[in-house]
Design a protein around this motif. Sequence first.
Motif, PDB file in Angstrom:
ATOM      1  N   LEU A 148       0.904  -1.116   0.003  1.00  0.00           N
ATOM      2  CA  LEU A 148      -0.102   0.024   0.106  1.00  0.00           C
ATOM      3  C   LEU A 148       0.938   1.308   0.009  1.00  0.00           C
ATOM      4  CD1 LEU A 148      -2.676  -1.240   2.671  1.00  0.00           C
ATOM      5  CD2 LEU A 148      -2.866  -1.140   0.263  1.00  0.00           C
ATOM      6  N   LYS A 149       0.443   2.267  -0.687  1.00  0.00           N
ATOM      7  CA  LYS A 149       1.258   3.526  -0.747  1.00  0.00           C
ATOM      8  C   LYS A 149       0.256   4.699  -0.495  1.00  0.00           C
ATOM      9  CE  LYS A 149       5.060   1.499  -2.340  1.00  0.00           C
ATOM     10  NZ  LYS A 149       6.387   1.660  -1.399  1.00  0.00           N
ATOM     11  N   GLY A 150       0.810   5.833  -0.278  1.00  0.00           N
ATOM     12  CA  GLY A 150      -0.016   7.167  -0.199  1.00  0.00           C
ATOM     13  C   GLY A 150      -1.138   7.134   1.126  1.00  0.00           C
ATOM     14  N   TRP A 151      -2.311   7.680   0.584  1.00  0.00           N
ATOM     15  CA  TRP A 151      -3.411   7.573   1.629  1.00  0.00           C
ATOM     16  C   TRP A 151      -3.760   6.260   2.052  1.00  0.00           C
ATOM     17  CZ3 TRP A 151      -8.012   5.607   0.861  1.00  0.00           C
ATOM     18  CH2 TRP A 151      -8.464   5.396  -0.596  1.00  0.00           C
ATOM     19  N   LYS A 152      -3.876   5.204   1.138  1.00  0.00           N
ATOM     20  CA  LYS A 152      -4.125   3.986   1.561  1.00  0.00           C
ATOM     21  C   LYS A 152      -3.235   3.426   2.741  1.00  0.00           C
ATOM     22  CE  LYS A 152      -6.050   2.678  -2.924  1.00  0.00           C
ATOM     23  NZ  LYS A 152      -5.823   1.723  -4.242  1.00  0.00           N
ATOM     24  N   CYS A 157      -2.698   2.195   8.360  1.00  0.00           N
ATOM     25  CA  CYS A 157      -1.859   2.485   9.541  1.00  0.00           C
ATOM     26  C   CYS A 157      -2.929   2.789  10.817  1.00  0.00           C
ATOM     27  CB  CYS A 157      -0.947   3.728   9.352  1.00  0.00           C
ATOM     28  SG  CYS A 157       0.557   2.871   8.520  1.00  0.00           S
ATOM     29  N   LEU A 158      -3.843   3.766  10.552  1.00  0.00           N
ATOM     30  CA  LEU A 158      -4.805   4.103  11.477  1.00  0.00           C
ATOM     31  C   LEU A 158      -5.635   2.973  11.824  1.00  0.00           C
ATOM     32  CD1 LEU A 158      -5.657   7.889  10.527  1.00  0.00           C
ATOM     33  CD2 LEU A 158      -4.532   7.045  12.550  1.00  0.00           C
ATOM     34  N   ALA A 159      -6.247   2.236  10.803  1.00  0.00           N
ATOM     35  CA  ALA A 159      -7.221   1.152  11.112  1.00  0.00           C
ATOM     36  C   ALA A 159      -6.385   0.005  12.039  1.00  0.00           C
ATOM     37  CB  ALA A 159      -7.561   0.619   9.761  1.00  0.00           C
ATOM     38  N   LEU A 160      -5.139  -0.150  11.691  1.00  0.00           N
ATOM     39  CA  LEU A 160      -4.395  -0.985  12.719  1.00  0.00           C
ATOM     40  C   LEU A 160      -4.151  -0.669  14.036  1.00  0.00           C
ATOM     41  CD1 LEU A 160      -1.755  -2.333   9.921  1.00  0.00           C
ATOM     42  CD2 LEU A 160      -3.633  -3.574  10.850  1.00  0.00           C
ATOM     43  N   LYS A 182       1.212  -3.896  21.015  1.00  0.00           N
ATOM     44  CA  LYS A 182       2.242  -2.919  20.838  1.00  0.00           C
ATOM     45  C   LYS A 182       2.536  -2.291  19.362  1.00  0.00           C
ATOM     46  CE  LYS A 182       5.152  -4.858  23.721  1.00  0.00           C
ATOM     47  NZ  LYS A 182       6.106  -5.000  24.600  1.00  0.00           N
ATOM     48  N   VAL A 183       2.837  -3.518  18.681  1.00  0.00           N
ATOM     49  CA  VAL A 183       3.293  -3.228  17.385  1.00  0.00           C
ATOM     50  C   VAL A 183       2.198  -2.565  16.710  1.00  0.00           C
ATOM     51  CG1 VAL A 183       3.829  -4.316  15.109  1.00  0.00           C
ATOM     52  CG2 VAL A 183       4.731  -5.082  17.435  1.00  0.00           C
ATOM     53  N   LEU A 184       0.800  -2.964  16.696  1.00  0.00           N
ATOM     54  CA  LEU A 184      -0.201  -2.137  16.108  1.00  0.00           C
ATOM     55  C   LEU A 184      -0.412  -0.822  16.390  1.00  0.00           C
ATOM     56  CD1 LEU A 184      -2.970  -5.107  16.034  1.00  0.00           C
ATOM     57  CD2 LEU A 184      -1.444  -4.441  14.124  1.00  0.00           C
ATOM     58  N   PHE A 185      -0.154  -0.705  17.871  1.00  0.00           N
ATOM     59  CA  PHE A 185      -0.518   0.851  18.166  1.00  0.00           C
ATOM     60  C   PHE A 185       0.636   1.772  17.783  1.00  0.00           C
ATOM     61  CE2 PHE A 185       0.689   4.151  21.330  1.00  0.00           C
ATOM     62  CZ  PHE A 185      -0.481   4.673  21.346  1.00  0.00           C
ATOM     63  N   LEU A 186       1.756   1.307  17.587  1.00  0.00           N
ATOM     64  CA  LEU A 186       2.903   2.072  17.075  1.00  0.00           C
ATOM     65  C   LEU A 186       3.001   2.300  15.665  1.00  0.00           C
ATOM     66  CD1 LEU A 186       5.755   0.955  19.500  1.00  0.00           C
ATOM     67  CD2 LEU A 186       4.493   2.988  19.614  1.00  0.00           C
ATOM     68  N   ILE A 187       2.295   1.261  14.902  1.00  0.00           N
ATOM     69  CA  ILE A 187       2.604   1.508  13.469  1.00  0.00           C
ATOM     70  C   ILE A 187       2.048   2.873  12.915  1.00  0.00           C
ATOM     71  CG2 ILE A 187       1.400   0.702  11.006  1.00  0.00           C
ATOM     72  CD1 ILE A 187       1.714  -2.048  12.222  1.00  0.00           C
ATOM     73  N   PRO A 188       0.861   3.377  13.176  1.00  0.00           N
ATOM     74  CA  PRO A 188       0.319   4.689  12.703  1.00  0.00           C
ATOM     75  C   PRO A 188       1.447   5.799  13.265  1.00  0.00           C
ATOM     76  CG  PRO A 188      -1.373   3.439  14.011  1.00  0.00           C
ATOM     77  CD  PRO A 188      -0.214   2.907  14.177  1.00  0.00           C
ATOM     78  N   LEU A 189       2.034   5.679  14.288  1.00  0.00           N
ATOM     79  CA  LEU A 189       2.970   6.727  14.705  1.00  0.00           C
ATOM     80  C   LEU A 189       4.180   6.585  14.029  1.00  0.00           C
ATOM     81  CD1 LEU A 189       2.131   6.076  18.549  1.00  0.00           C
ATOM     82  CD2 LEU A 189       1.709   8.155  17.242  1.00  0.00           C
ATOM     83  N   GLY A 191       4.463   5.446  11.070  1.00  0.00           N
ATOM     84  CA  GLY A 191       4.132   5.896   9.640  1.00  0.00           C
ATOM     85  C   GLY A 191       3.958   7.655   9.474  1.00  0.00           C
ATOM     86  N   ALA A 192       3.371   8.041  10.722  1.00  0.00           N
ATOM     87  CA  ALA A 192       3.454   9.557  10.632  1.00  0.00           C
ATOM     88  C   ALA A 192       4.851  10.340  10.486  1.00  0.00           C
ATOM     89  CB  ALA A 192       2.881   9.904  12.050  1.00  0.00           C
TER      90      ALA A 192
END
Length: 382
Positions: A148-152, A157-160, A182-189, A191-192
Amino acid sequence: MEKEQNKSINIQFCILSALGIIFVVDGHLNNSYLDIGGLLPYYSFHIPLFAFISGYFYRSGSEQDLVRYGKHKFKRLMVPYFLWNLFYGCLAWLLRRHGFTFGEPVTIRNLFVEPFVHGYQFILNHAAWFVPTLFLTELAYGTLQRFLKGWKSGAACLALGAAGIHIAKCTGAEAFWLTLIKVLFLIPLYGAGHLYRTRLEKRDTLGNLQYFSVILGAAMVLAGSGRVLIYAVSNCRDFTGYFLPYITAALGIGFWLRVARILVPAFQNSRTVLFLGRNTYGIMMHHMTVFLMIKAVYAFFASREILFTSFDFNAYRTDFYYCFLPRGLSQLKVFYLLAGLSVPLVFERGIRYLGQRLFPRIGAEISAKLPKKPVDNQRDRC
């Protein structure tokens, strides 16, 4: 020559990393020197901050060869961790033979499995639980980027992250579930951080007055809401809502990101600050043991009834978080803080010096292989 080298280093993120590790060490003293009067408590953003910093230095394209990427990350993050984990396992065993009660036995599970679960197996180095979690997060994010790239990718990441919080609320955070959460929570951060570098950094041009007004205004609203804003990523049991943890993380990260930018002119030639920002791994690994060393000095004098007669020997041996303060002066926590930051750095420099003296050829070969731009080397610093 020094100025030319500094130009190749991201000074802002070195300062940001230095600030982040100060938050971690200060937080482990149950202290709050820099929480802006409680508006931005450490435990609402400081671990997310390190995930953000690591994500900032994610190199686009790494996902094209995940095996090579994983090997590189394992060597940089996990090999040193496992070596220190063995050292601290042996040290905990030795301390237990002399009356201390913390730490678990040295077993294959505690050496190689438990670090990926809770990371508190030997207590002495438990603050480094973040390292194995970061390793898994980087692999997970790299895999996600492969498809996945871009907005997807951002939406995924947010969904995870929301899914991780949901699992924590419904299933609890034990064993395998804790690792996954822990991994799921940190993925959006994580990615940010990558998103900020690739898309947002060039647009981050709002004036300081407006910028800080928005962040601190939002922080005041949240503080006035009465909702619990702090949480511990290490156990994932105190999340309030599904997105509030990310909102508080964004406020804390955003505030100190701009502060770090403002501080660049003042510290861009400071060897101490740059060394601190680029060696947070060692501080995270060793600062709790430095606290124990300080208490050992107090215990030495107290045992001879020279000074510090109020020292609690039972708490010293049974409560790893016991913090002795002569005459109960909380101001003396700053001594623990400064030692927790500086002693690991001295230790790190000493190891490098010995390595260069004992193995000069190996050191020269390693130096020759390093990239010309040190900025890329910082993405593993946490």
